[in-house]
Write a protein that holds these residues in place. Structure first.
Motif: not given
Length: 270
Positions: A13, A141, A144, A177
């Motif tokens: 991210a 991801i 984050f 995440v």
């Protein structure tokens, strides 16, 4: 060996750029399929599974391109597959190639990317519906917390895109995440500032998210992983499904022991 195919994509991210996230997903889905099955996206073997289910794909460029691939002759399919994968990766095609696929010039809008991700997940479920079976696409991801170092408008835009991606794929998208708390963001801030996204994290049932705990040892980490998978097997077992043993407790412990060695080695180097 367990009869499952699960394409795995890993992104960061850090840039807060949804187009970059989209491109990483597209590239890594193809690579992950190659590693797990020996074939990538849009192969000759896919045709039989897709031909009668084209209308299950969301309308738009991807469906038209997949239709061209499926209805083409065996001799034409390798070229069409190549052009289709290049177009999905954001490459510019010649006008004749775009006309053959019936697609737009460049994928540059959030709406197009969402439509393609939705179609891609449905395509995977469609093609790998038997053994080996595909339960969907895993998108991880990392970093984050770095979104909270960006301007609020940019962060909002990225998180809105994630929320829309979850909504577009109610079945087959596994979004995870990695978030380090205490570096500009806390769970309470996400709940207060982004309630719609937070509710999707909680799920459809009204249940509380457990307090995040610091993992103090590799034994703790291994124990949490074992408990998580055991709970999942128990929950899925209530649905009268025959489940493969994804990871045994012994395998989980071996993974974390290996990770422990890597961490100690890194620590000594530092």
């Amino acid at each position: 060996s367990r009869g499952l195919v699960l394409p795995i994509t890993l992104a960061s991210a850090q840039e807060g750029d949804f187009r970059r996230l989209y491109l990483q997903i597209i590239e890594q889905v193809d690579d992950s399929l190659h590693v797990q099955t020996g074939t990538g996206l849009f192969q000759q073997e896919d045709v039989a599974s897709v031909r009668d289910h084209l209308l299950d794909l969301p309308g738009g460029d991807l469906r038209r391109a997949v239709e061209k691939f499926v209805l083409a002759s065996p001799a034409e399919r390798p070229d069409i597959s190549l052009w289709l994968r290049r177009w999905l990766r954001g490459d510019k095609l010649r006008a004749t190639q775009r006309e053959l696929l019936q697609v737009t010039d460049v994928i540059d809008s959030a709406g197009q990317m969402l439509n393609i991700i939705e179609g891609l997940v449905k395509y995977l479920l469609m093609v790998w519906s038997a053994t080996p079976r595909c339960p969907g696409l895993l998108v991880f991801i990392d970093e984050f917390e770095l979104l909270w170092k960006m301007r609020r408008d940019r962060r909002d835009q990225f998180l809105q895109f994630l929320r829309a991606m979850v909504d577009a794929c109610p079945r087959g998208l596994f979004l995870c995440v990695g978030l380090t708390l205490g570096l500009g963001v806390e769970i309470q801030a996400i709940e207060a500032d982004y309630p719609a996204l937070y509710q999707r994290i909680k799920g459809s049932q009204q249940r509380e998210i457990a307090t995040l705990l610091e993992i103090r040892s590799m034994d703790d980490a291994s124990g949490y992983a074992q408990t998580f998978l055991r709970h999942g097997r128990e929950q899925m077992g209530t649905q009268d499904q025959e489940l493969p043993e994804l990871l045994s407790d012994k395998e989980i412990k071996r993974v974390f022991e290996k990770l422990k060695g890597c961490l100690l080695y890194t620590s000594r180097c530092v």
